[in-house]
Design an enzyme around this catalytic site. Structure first.
Site, PDB file in Angstrom:
ATOM      1  N   HIS A   1       7.830  -1.082   1.213  1.00 49.58           N
ATOM      2  CA  HIS A   1       6.942  -0.229   0.403  1.00 49.58           C
ATOM      3  C   HIS A   1       5.647   0.062   1.163  1.00 49.58           C
ATOM      4  O   HIS A   1       5.215   1.216   1.257  1.00 49.58           O
ATOM      5  CB  HIS A   1       6.650  -0.941  -0.928  1.00 49.58           C
ATOM      6  CG  HIS A   1       5.634  -0.272  -1.795  1.00 49.58           C
ATOM      7  ND1 HIS A   1       5.922   0.212  -3.053  1.00 49.58           N
ATOM      8  CD2 HIS A   1       4.311   0.011  -1.588  1.00 49.58           C
ATOM      9  CE1 HIS A   1       4.825   0.759  -3.577  1.00 49.58           C
ATOM     10  NE2 HIS A   1       3.832   0.649  -2.710  1.00 49.58           N
ATOM     11  N   GLU A   2       5.044  -0.989   1.729  1.00 47.43           N
ATOM     12  CA  GLU A   2       3.776  -0.803   2.437  1.00 47.43           C
ATOM     13  C   GLU A   2       3.964  -0.006   3.727  1.00 47.43           C
ATOM     14  O   GLU A   2       3.113   0.804   4.100  1.00 47.43           O
ATOM     15  CB  GLU A   2       3.102  -2.143   2.721  1.00 47.43           C
ATOM     16  CG  GLU A   2       2.760  -2.977   1.484  1.00 47.43           C
ATOM     17  CD  GLU A   2       1.977  -2.219   0.428  1.00 47.43           C
ATOM     18  OE1 GLU A   2       1.227  -1.287   0.771  1.00 47.43           O
ATOM     19  OE2 GLU A   2       2.120  -2.556  -0.761  1.00 47.43           O
TER      20      GLU A   2
ATOM     21  N   HIS B   1       3.803   3.647   3.291  1.00 51.36           N
ATOM     22  CA  HIS B   1       2.437   4.200   3.239  1.00 51.36           C
ATOM     23  C   HIS B   1       1.950   4.626   4.629  1.00 51.36           C
ATOM     24  O   HIS B   1       1.186   5.572   4.758  1.00 51.36           O
ATOM     25  CB  HIS B   1       1.454   3.171   2.675  1.00 51.36           C
ATOM     26  CG  HIS B   1       1.469   3.051   1.177  1.00 51.36           C
ATOM     27  ND1 HIS B   1       1.157   4.094   0.345  1.00 51.36           N
ATOM     28  CD2 HIS B   1       1.744   2.006   0.364  1.00 51.36           C
ATOM     29  CE1 HIS B   1       1.234   3.698  -0.922  1.00 51.36           C
ATOM     30  NE2 HIS B   1       1.588   2.428  -0.938  1.00 51.36           N
TER      31      HIS B   1
ATOM     32  N   CYS C   1       2.411   0.482  -7.570  1.00 44.13           N
ATOM     33  CA  CYS C   1       1.570   0.769  -6.409  1.00 44.13           C
ATOM     34  C   CYS C   1       0.126   0.873  -6.871  1.00 44.13           C
ATOM     35  O   CYS C   1      -0.149   1.503  -7.890  1.00 44.13           O
ATOM     36  CB  CYS C   1       2.017   2.087  -5.774  1.00 44.13           C
ATOM     37  SG  CYS C   1       1.055   2.566  -4.331  1.00 44.13           S
ATOM     38  N   LEU C   2      -0.781   0.261  -6.117  1.00 48.43           N
ATOM     39  CA  LEU C   2      -2.196   0.314  -6.499  1.00 48.43           C
ATOM     40  C   LEU C   2      -2.732   1.745  -6.478  1.00 48.43           C
ATOM     41  O   LEU C   2      -3.753   2.022  -7.094  1.00 48.43           O
ATOM     42  CB  LEU C   2      -3.035  -0.575  -5.573  1.00 48.43           C
ATOM     43  CG  LEU C   2      -2.770  -2.079  -5.685  1.00 48.43           C
ATOM     44  CD1 LEU C   2      -3.685  -2.850  -4.745  1.00 48.43           C
ATOM     45  CD2 LEU C   2      -2.943  -2.561  -7.117  1.00 48.43           C
TER      46      LEU C   2
ATOM     47  N   GLN D   1      -4.186   3.580   2.113  1.00 49.43           N
ATOM     48  CA  GLN D   1      -4.579   3.591   0.700  1.00 49.43           C
ATOM     49  C   GLN D   1      -6.086   3.451   0.527  1.00 49.43           C
ATOM     50  O   GLN D   1      -6.621   3.794  -0.532  1.00 49.43           O
ATOM     51  CB  GLN D   1      -3.892   2.437  -0.055  1.00 49.43           C
ATOM     52  CG  GLN D   1      -2.399   2.625  -0.215  1.00 49.43           C
ATOM     53  CD  GLN D   1      -1.788   1.460  -0.972  1.00 49.43           C
ATOM     54  OE1 GLN D   1      -1.436   0.452  -0.385  1.00 49.43           O
ATOM     55  NE2 GLN D   1      -1.696   1.585  -2.287  1.00 49.43           N
TER      56      GLN D   1
ATOM     57  N   GLY E   1       0.231  -6.110  -2.308  1.00 51.14           N
ATOM     58  CA  GLY E   1       0.297  -5.469  -1.003  1.00 51.14           C
ATOM     59  C   GLY E   1      -0.657  -4.291  -0.947  1.00 51.14           C
ATOM     60  O   GLY E   1      -0.950  -3.661  -1.968  1.00 51.14           O
TER      61      GLY E   1
HETATM   62 CO    CO Z   1       1.833   1.305  -2.629  1.00 53.51          CO
END
Ligand code: CO
Length: 188
Positions: free
Chosen positions: A149-150, A153, A107-108, A64, A59
């Site tokens: 989660h996304e 952000h 998380c990236l 991000q 995701g």
């Molecule tokens: Co994340």
């Protein structure tokens, strides 16, 4: 591949977008609604997907990669090359359901850090797809968690803000070179 935004699920040596990391203020700014889903947005979607696949993520949210728009891409079927990714534009959760449950997240933007987060099990979400079509979806399990989660952000919230085990949190962050002061605990 069946959709106009689909790209090969492969790692590129030079992904088109740069991912921002925990501690970067960019990640804390709220995202704006997208008024029109056009070819420019679809180009961004393709670039986000390429960047996500290159980083082995399931995701990615636009903030991000420094884009303050309400746009998310998700793919929980990285091993199925022909299954299209999920694109959510201006998503809104209309219902939470089931129990709350804890599961490990990563998380990236916080590479190497994996910790348990408690979230509602089921959600209903409305959004526009990559063609601008109003859509609705019920999700549970990993997909539900990924969407929540996304969507965090888009409000400048990181999953570490929701981690309850402070000891584990501080240890993991330290191990991966992140400052604990970058965490902004979510008030309950
Ligand atoms: Co994340």
């Amino acid at each position: 591949m069946t959709t106009v935004v689909a790209v090969e699920k492969q790692k590129l040596e030079q992904p088109p977008l740069d991912i921002h990391y925990l501690g970067d203020r960019v990640l804390r700014q709220p995202a704006k609604r997208i008024a029109k889903v056009d070819d420019k947005i679809r180009k961004t979607i393709r670039e986000m997907l390429q960047t996500m696949y290159s980083a082995d993520g399931i995701g990615l949210a636009a903030p991000q990669v420094g884009i303050h728009k309400q746009l998310i891409v998700i793919d929980i079927a990285l091993d199925q090359p022909d299954k299209p990714p999920l694109v959510l534009i201006n998503p809104k959760i209309t219902k939470f359901g089931g129990n709350v449950c804890a599961a490990e997240e990563g998380c990236l933007s916080i590479p190497g850090v994996y910790l348990d987060v408690t979230r509602p099990e089921e959600i209903e979400v409305t959004y526009k797809n990559e063609h601008g079509k109003p859509s609705k979806l019920k999700a549970t399990g990993l997909l539900s968690r990924a969407i929540q989660h996304e969507m965090d952000h888009l409000n400048g919230v990181m999953f570490v803000d929701r981690v309850e085990n402070n000891l584990a949190l501080n240890e993991e962050l330290k191990k991966r070179g992140f400052a604990a002061s970058a965490v902004k605990p979510v008030k309950k």
